[in-house]
Scaffold this active site. Structure first.
Site, mmCIF file in Angstrom:
data_model
loop_
_atom_site.group_PDB
_atom_site.id
_atom_site.type_symbol
_atom_site.label_atom_id
_atom_site.label_comp_id
_atom_site.label_asym_id
_atom_site.label_seq_id
_atom_site.Cartn_x
_atom_site.Cartn_y
_atom_site.Cartn_z
ATOM 1 N N HIS A 137 45.382 36.345 35.096
ATOM 2 C CA HIS A 137 44.541 37.461 34.658
ATOM 3 C C HIS A 137 45.248 38.793 34.906
ATOM 4 O O HIS A 137 45.286 39.663 34.024
ATOM 5 C CB HIS A 137 43.211 37.410 35.412
ATOM 6 N N GLU A 138 45.820 38.950 36.094
ATOM 7 C CA GLU A 138 46.514 40.199 36.413
ATOM 8 C C GLU A 138 47.761 40.380 35.550
ATOM 9 O O GLU A 138 48.057 41.491 35.110
ATOM 10 C CB GLU A 138 46.875 40.228 37.907
ATOM 11 N N HIS A 141 46.792 41.817 32.276
ATOM 12 C CA HIS A 141 46.636 43.273 32.251
ATOM 13 C C HIS A 141 47.981 43.968 32.039
ATOM 14 O O HIS A 141 48.042 45.042 31.447
ATOM 15 C CB HIS A 141 46.002 43.763 33.554
ATOM 16 N N GLU A 196 38.899 43.222 30.111
ATOM 17 C CA GLU A 196 38.680 42.123 31.044
ATOM 18 C C GLU A 196 38.590 40.785 30.317
ATOM 19 O O GLU A 196 39.139 39.780 30.777
ATOM 20 C CB GLU A 196 37.409 42.355 31.865
#
Length: 263
Positions: A137-138, A141, A196
């Site tokens: 997930h990071e 980003h 997100e």
């Protein structure tokens, strides 16, 4: 373990002769006319290139590395992160690097220079499937340039932007206090629901492609929701402030995992 230093920076421009920057409980007086004009004009005056953002990100993460206890590779946390991320070296051509902060907050974040930082307290509550989904997930980003946008916003909102920077239109190397302000503003940045969701999708695919459970993303979000309602709620507030709509995201990721496993 020490708690990750977290401050709320509020820029206030008072009517008349005073402009102040309030950082936590600390108030710093600024020279008036030039600073007020700089605050008004800075967005147009300062142009941040991709290289500028990379450099700002690198300086900010180096500051954070210096001001937080980093778990070495010979520790349980460091060894675990090294094992999980072995061979994961780049994303979209950007070199990645991973470290663990030995702190009490439950969080993880990424910087625009490819730095991924995972907090030991997050590792305590997540199994490998869940932790890898969060790491993915990071990285998402980073790939989607969300952290570049967040760094730009943090810079323009921080005390690092001053009359000299506005007048020159360039990004100078930051002082110790300016780096601290920038780090606080950046790590407190909030992403949109769209950002997100896209990062969740990336984390889901990242986990699956690296041999981890498709339910890792959903399960990690459910755990955070549960923790937010318990005795340790304060330790996840920072993560929830920067990662909104956790309940919707968890349900969405579970549905995605159900669909994936049904194929």
């Amino acid at each position: 373990m020490k708690k990750l230093f977290s401050l709320l920076m509020i820029l206030t421009i008072a009517a008349g002769a005073t402009a102040q920057v309030r950082v936590g409980g600390r108030t710093l007086d600024k020279r008036t006319s030039s600073i007020v004009q700089a605050a008004a004009d800075v967005a147009a005056a300062v142009t941040l290139s991709d290289q500028d953002i990379y450099n700002l990100s690198r300086e900010a993460v180096e500051w954070m590395d210096e001001h937080n206890q980093v778990a070495g590779e010979d520790t349980e946390y460091g060894a675990r992160l090294k094992r999980l991320t072995e061979g994961i070296t780049e994303a979209n051509g950007l070199e990645l690097n991973f470290k663990v902060y030995h702190v009490t907050d439950v969080n993880a974040f990424a910087c625009g220079d490819g730095s991924i930082r995972v907090f030991s307290s997050l590792m305590d509550i997540m199994d490998d499937d869940e932790l890898m989904a969060i790491i993915g997930h990071e990285i998402g980003h980073v790939v989607h340039t969300d952290v570049k946008d967040a760094m730009k916003t943090a810079y323009l909102a921080s005390a690092a932007v001053n009359a000299a920077g506005a007048a020159g239109g360039t990004v100078a190397r930051l002082s110790e206090s300016e780096l601290g302000d920038l780090a606080q503003a950046f790590t407190g940045a909030q992403f949109s629901q769209k950002q997100e969701f896209a990062a969740d999708d990336y984390g889901f695919q990242f986990a699956v492609e690296n041999g981890y459970s498709p339910y890792g993303m959903a399960n990690s979000l459910y755990k955070l929701l549960e923790l937010s309602q318990g005795e340790k709620a304060s330790t996840v507030q920072k993560m929830f402030s920067s990662h909104p709509d956790t309940d919707k995201r968890a349900e969405r990721m579970k549905a995605k995992a159900d669909e994936y496993t049904a194929e």
